[in-house]
Design a protein around this motif. Structure first.
Motif, PDB file in Angstrom:
ATOM      1  N   GLU A 106       6.979  74.547  40.271  1.00 61.37           N
ATOM      2  CA  GLU A 106       6.902  74.373  41.729  1.00 61.37           C
ATOM      3  C   GLU A 106       8.186  74.829  42.438  1.00 61.37           C
ATOM      4  O   GLU A 106       8.133  75.436  43.508  1.00 61.37           O
ATOM      5  CB  GLU A 106       6.641  72.895  42.019  1.00 61.37           C
ATOM      6  CG  GLU A 106       6.039  72.685  43.375  1.00 61.37           C
ATOM      7  CD  GLU A 106       5.862  71.212  43.698  1.00 61.37           C
ATOM      8  OE1 GLU A 106       5.787  70.382  42.763  1.00 61.37           O
ATOM      9  OE2 GLU A 106       5.816  70.911  44.901  1.00 61.37           O
ATOM     10  N   ASP A 107       9.341  74.532  41.819  1.00 55.58           N
ATOM     11  CA  ASP A 107      10.615  74.943  42.433  1.00 55.58           C
ATOM     12  C   ASP A 107      10.702  76.468  42.518  1.00 55.58           C
ATOM     13  O   ASP A 107      11.167  77.015  43.512  1.00 55.58           O
ATOM     14  CB  ASP A 107      11.811  74.434  41.602  1.00 55.58           C
ATOM     15  CG  ASP A 107      11.928  72.928  41.646  1.00 55.58           C
ATOM     16  OD1 ASP A 107      11.375  72.329  42.588  1.00 55.58           O
ATOM     17  OD2 ASP A 107      12.553  72.350  40.733  1.00 55.58           O
ATOM     18  N   ILE A 108      10.250  77.115  41.451  1.00 50.48           N
ATOM     19  CA  ILE A 108      10.301  78.586  41.446  1.00 50.48           C
ATOM     20  C   ILE A 108       9.346  79.138  42.502  1.00 50.48           C
ATOM     21  O   ILE A 108       9.693  80.054  43.251  1.00 50.48           O
ATOM     22  CB  ILE A 108       9.982  79.164  40.042  1.00 50.48           C
ATOM     23  CG1 ILE A 108      11.053  78.731  39.035  1.00 50.48           C
ATOM     24  CG2 ILE A 108       9.869  80.689  40.090  1.00 50.48           C
ATOM     25  CD1 ILE A 108      10.860  79.251  37.617  1.00 50.48           C
ATOM     26  N   ARG A 109       8.165  78.536  42.618  1.00 50.44           N
ATOM     27  CA  ARG A 109       7.209  79.022  43.646  1.00 50.44           C
ATOM     28  C   ARG A 109       7.823  78.905  45.030  1.00 50.44           C
ATOM     29  O   ARG A 109       7.686  79.776  45.870  1.00 50.44           O
ATOM     30  CB  ARG A 109       5.902  78.222  43.595  1.00 50.44           C
ATOM     31  CG  ARG A 109       5.010  78.571  42.437  1.00 50.44           C
ATOM     32  CD  ARG A 109       3.566  78.169  42.691  1.00 50.44           C
ATOM     33  NE  ARG A 109       3.360  76.748  42.862  1.00 50.44           N
ATOM     34  CZ  ARG A 109       3.272  75.868  41.882  1.00 50.44           C
ATOM     35  NH1 ARG A 109       3.402  76.278  40.625  1.00 50.44           N
ATOM     36  NH2 ARG A 109       3.081  74.586  42.125  1.00 50.44           N
ATOM     37  N   LYS A 110       8.536  77.816  45.247  1.00 56.45           N
ATOM     38  CA  LYS A 110       9.133  77.591  46.556  1.00 56.45           C
ATOM     39  C   LYS A 110      10.236  78.624  46.814  1.00 56.45           C
ATOM     40  O   LYS A 110      10.309  79.209  47.896  1.00 56.45           O
ATOM     41  CB  LYS A 110       9.684  76.164  46.614  1.00 56.45           C
ATOM     42  CG  LYS A 110       9.962  75.742  48.008  1.00 56.45           C
ATOM     43  CD  LYS A 110      10.432  74.315  48.131  1.00 56.45           C
ATOM     44  CE  LYS A 110      10.960  74.069  49.529  1.00 56.45           C
ATOM     45  NZ  LYS A 110      11.961  75.041  49.966  1.00 56.45           N
ATOM     46  N   GLU A 111      11.067  78.852  45.801  1.00 54.86           N
ATOM     47  CA  GLU A 111      12.149  79.849  45.944  1.00 54.86           C
ATOM     48  C   GLU A 111      11.570  81.236  46.236  1.00 54.86           C
ATOM     49  O   GLU A 111      12.098  81.988  47.038  1.00 54.86           O
ATOM     50  CB  GLU A 111      12.971  79.950  44.654  1.00 54.86           C
ATOM     51  CG  GLU A 111      13.805  78.743  44.345  1.00 54.86           C
ATOM     52  CD  GLU A 111      15.190  78.795  44.988  1.00 54.86           C
ATOM     53  OE1 GLU A 111      15.633  79.884  45.351  1.00 54.86           O
ATOM     54  OE2 GLU A 111      15.789  77.716  45.107  1.00 54.86           O
ATOM     55  N   GLY A 145       8.377  86.125  33.897  1.00 54.01           N
ATOM     56  CA  GLY A 145       7.613  85.780  32.701  1.00 54.01           C
ATOM     57  C   GLY A 145       6.380  84.992  33.145  1.00 54.01           C
ATOM     58  O   GLY A 145       6.387  84.353  34.207  1.00 54.01           O
ATOM     59  N   GLY A 146       5.328  85.040  32.307  1.00 52.20           N
ATOM     60  CA  GLY A 146       4.045  84.463  32.709  1.00 52.20           C
ATOM     61  C   GLY A 146       4.052  82.995  33.113  1.00 52.20           C
ATOM     62  O   GLY A 146       3.207  82.554  33.881  1.00 52.20           O
ATOM     63  N   GLY A 147       5.029  82.219  32.612  1.00 50.26           N
ATOM     64  CA  GLY A 147       5.017  80.786  32.913  1.00 50.26           C
ATOM     65  C   GLY A 147       5.814  80.417  34.156  1.00 50.26           C
ATOM     66  O   GLY A 147       5.713  79.295  34.667  1.00 50.26           O
ATOM     67  N   ALA A 148       6.611  81.369  34.661  1.00 50.37           N
ATOM     68  CA  ALA A 148       7.566  81.035  35.727  1.00 50.37           C
ATOM     69  C   ALA A 148       6.886  80.499  36.992  1.00 50.37           C
ATOM     70  O   ALA A 148       7.335  79.514  37.587  1.00 50.37           O
ATOM     71  CB  ALA A 148       8.417  82.261  36.062  1.00 50.37           C
ATOM     72  N   ARG A 161      12.404  76.893  29.683  1.00 53.66           N
ATOM     73  CA  ARG A 161      11.923  76.773  31.071  1.00 53.66           C
ATOM     74  C   ARG A 161      13.076  76.447  32.024  1.00 53.66           C
ATOM     75  O   ARG A 161      13.109  76.913  33.158  1.00 53.66           O
ATOM     76  CB  ARG A 161      10.843  75.692  31.185  1.00 53.66           C
ATOM     77  CG  ARG A 161       9.568  75.999  30.431  1.00 53.66           C
ATOM     78  CD  ARG A 161       8.842  77.200  30.992  1.00 53.66           C
ATOM     79  NE  ARG A 161       7.730  77.594  30.130  1.00 53.66           N
ATOM     80  CZ  ARG A 161       7.209  78.809  30.101  1.00 53.66           C
ATOM     81  NH1 ARG A 161       7.681  79.765  30.882  1.00 53.66           N
ATOM     82  NH2 ARG A 161       6.226  79.098  29.285  1.00 53.66           N
ATOM     83  N   ASP A 162      13.986  75.634  31.556  1.00 50.14           N
ATOM     84  CA  ASP A 162      15.126  75.269  32.378  1.00 50.14           C
ATOM     85  C   ASP A 162      15.996  76.504  32.653  1.00 50.14           C
ATOM     86  O   ASP A 162      16.385  76.774  33.791  1.00 50.14           O
ATOM     87  CB  ASP A 162      15.925  74.183  31.629  1.00 50.14           C
ATOM     88  CG  ASP A 162      16.924  73.526  32.538  1.00 50.14           C
ATOM     89  OD1 ASP A 162      16.530  73.190  33.665  1.00 50.14           O
ATOM     90  OD2 ASP A 162      18.100  73.395  32.134  1.00 50.14           O
ATOM     91  N   GLY A 163      16.244  77.273  31.588  1.00 48.73           N
ATOM     92  CA  GLY A 163      17.028  78.505  31.743  1.00 48.73           C
ATOM     93  C   GLY A 163      16.295  79.497  32.635  1.00 48.73           C
ATOM     94  O   GLY A 163      16.898  80.160  33.484  1.00 48.73           O
ATOM     95  N   GLU A 164      14.996  79.570  32.467  1.00 44.57           N
ATOM     96  CA  GLU A 164      14.177  80.497  33.271  1.00 44.57           C
ATOM     97  C   GLU A 164      14.303  80.162  34.756  1.00 44.57           C
ATOM     98  O   GLU A 164      14.521  81.028  35.589  1.00 44.57           O
ATOM     99  CB  GLU A 164      12.719  80.362  32.808  1.00 44.57           C
ATOM    100  CG  GLU A 164      11.731  81.211  33.587  1.00 44.57           C
ATOM    101  CD  GLU A 164      10.316  81.104  33.002  1.00 44.57           C
ATOM    102  OE1 GLU A 164       9.782  79.981  32.881  1.00 44.57           O
ATOM    103  OE2 GLU A 164       9.744  82.164  32.688  1.00 44.57           O
ATOM    104  N   ARG A 165      14.228  78.872  35.063  1.00 44.34           N
ATOM    105  CA  ARG A 165      14.334  78.453  36.473  1.00 44.34           C
ATOM    106  C   ARG A 165      15.704  78.815  37.043  1.00 44.34           C
ATOM    107  O   ARG A 165      15.817  79.378  38.131  1.00 44.34           O
ATOM    108  CB  ARG A 165      14.079  76.933  36.593  1.00 44.34           C
ATOM    109  CG  ARG A 165      14.116  76.403  38.015  1.00 44.34           C
ATOM    110  CD  ARG A 165      13.934  74.887  38.074  1.00 44.34           C
ATOM    111  NE  ARG A 165      14.679  74.156  37.058  1.00 44.34           N
ATOM    112  CZ  ARG A 165      15.987  73.939  37.085  1.00 44.34           C
ATOM    113  NH1 ARG A 165      16.714  74.368  38.091  1.00 44.34           N
ATOM    114  NH2 ARG A 165      16.586  73.279  36.108  1.00 44.34           N
ATOM    115  N   PHE A 173      15.780  76.170  20.406  1.00 42.38           N
ATOM    116  CA  PHE A 173      15.975  75.087  21.392  1.00 42.38           C
ATOM    117  C   PHE A 173      14.683  74.528  21.984  1.00 42.38           C
ATOM    118  O   PHE A 173      14.712  73.508  22.656  1.00 42.38           O
ATOM    119  CB  PHE A 173      16.860  75.591  22.542  1.00 42.38           C
ATOM    120  CG  PHE A 173      18.154  76.201  22.084  1.00 42.38           C
ATOM    121  CD1 PHE A 173      19.167  75.404  21.558  1.00 42.38           C
ATOM    122  CD2 PHE A 173      18.358  77.567  22.163  1.00 42.38           C
ATOM    123  CE1 PHE A 173      20.362  75.974  21.141  1.00 42.38           C
ATOM    124  CE2 PHE A 173      19.550  78.140  21.735  1.00 42.38           C
ATOM    125  CZ  PHE A 173      20.557  77.342  21.221  1.00 42.38           C
ATOM    126  N   GLY A 174      13.570  75.230  21.815  1.00 43.57           N
ATOM    127  CA  GLY A 174      12.296  74.726  22.316  1.00 43.57           C
ATOM    128  C   GLY A 174      11.935  75.246  23.707  1.00 43.57           C
ATOM    129  O   GLY A 174      12.765  75.830  24.408  1.00 43.57           O
TER     130      GLY A 174
END
Ligand code: S3P
Length: 189
Positions: free
Chosen positions: A98-103, A91-94, A70-74, A64-65
């Motif tokens: 920005e949304d994840i950092r805020k959460e 995971g290293g990219g999470a 990234r969408d699933g990760e978020r 799926f690419g």
């Protein structure tokens, strides 16, 4: 032998401890030790993503690419952070999202495991299944990721340098920082 549980400092009550950093920094290994020492559950975001998708991260990327991953990760990390507090290895990219950092800021504290390039290269060479590293020279890719990501990881609440020292020692240093943070908060009152 029963392991002695270390009391959670007050500031950590009801909060997540979220480990961030590049592939090979030791987020999962250290997260497990810290969680069991504090008597908290341990959650590995990548494993949760794999469970939700019913396949490996490599397969998600292949089929799926990266954007889909990234969408699933978020979504998975948002779901985890909305539930019971734990020690969470991301995971290293999470943390680049920005949304994840805020959460993470809303639900806990981020701990960046800062490692140098040589250490990351050595460690990641030992394990396959990391799609970003399969695309070329591992050292060159990790070096680029250090340039892109370290300025963002630097906004974590805690920064811990990791090295070849045994994981239990590094975990102890992290827990000491977390506990001392309580003392700093109290003395500045
Ligand atoms: C990634 C790191 C991996 C995994 C995916 C993408 C990244 O997790 O989430 O392969 O973008 O750095 P680890 O950091 O646990 O290896």
């Amino acid at each position: 032998m029963n392991q002695e549980i270390i009391d959670l400092p007050d500031w950590m009550q009801g909060k997540f401890i979220v480990l961030v950093g590049l592939m090979g920094a030791g987020k999962t290994k250290l997260g497990r030790i810290i969680a069991s020492s504090f008597g908290l559950p341990f959650i590995d975001a990548d494993s949760e993503i794999e469970k939700a998708a019913g396949c490996s991260i490599q397969e998600i990327f292949d089929r799926f690419g990266e954007d889909y991953f990234r969408d699933g990760e978020r979504r998975v990390i948002q779901r985890i952070l909305g539930a019971k507090p734990a020690v969470l290895a991301t995971g290293g990219g999470a943390y680049m999202n920005e949304d994840i950092r805020k959460e993470i800021a809303d639900h806990g504290a981020a701990v960046w495991l800062r490692a140098d390039l040589d250490l990351l290269v050595r460690r990641t060479e030992r394990r396959s299944g990391r799609p970003l590293l399969n695309k070329g020279n591992g050292r060159a890719i990790l070096s680029k990721l250090i340039d892109e990501r370290y300025p963002v990881y630097a906004s974590a609440d805690f920064v811990i340098d990791v090295s070849d020292e045994p994981a239990p020692e590094t975990a102890k240093r992290i827990m000491t920082e977390l506990i001392e943070h309580q003392m700093e908060a109290e003395t500045s009152k």
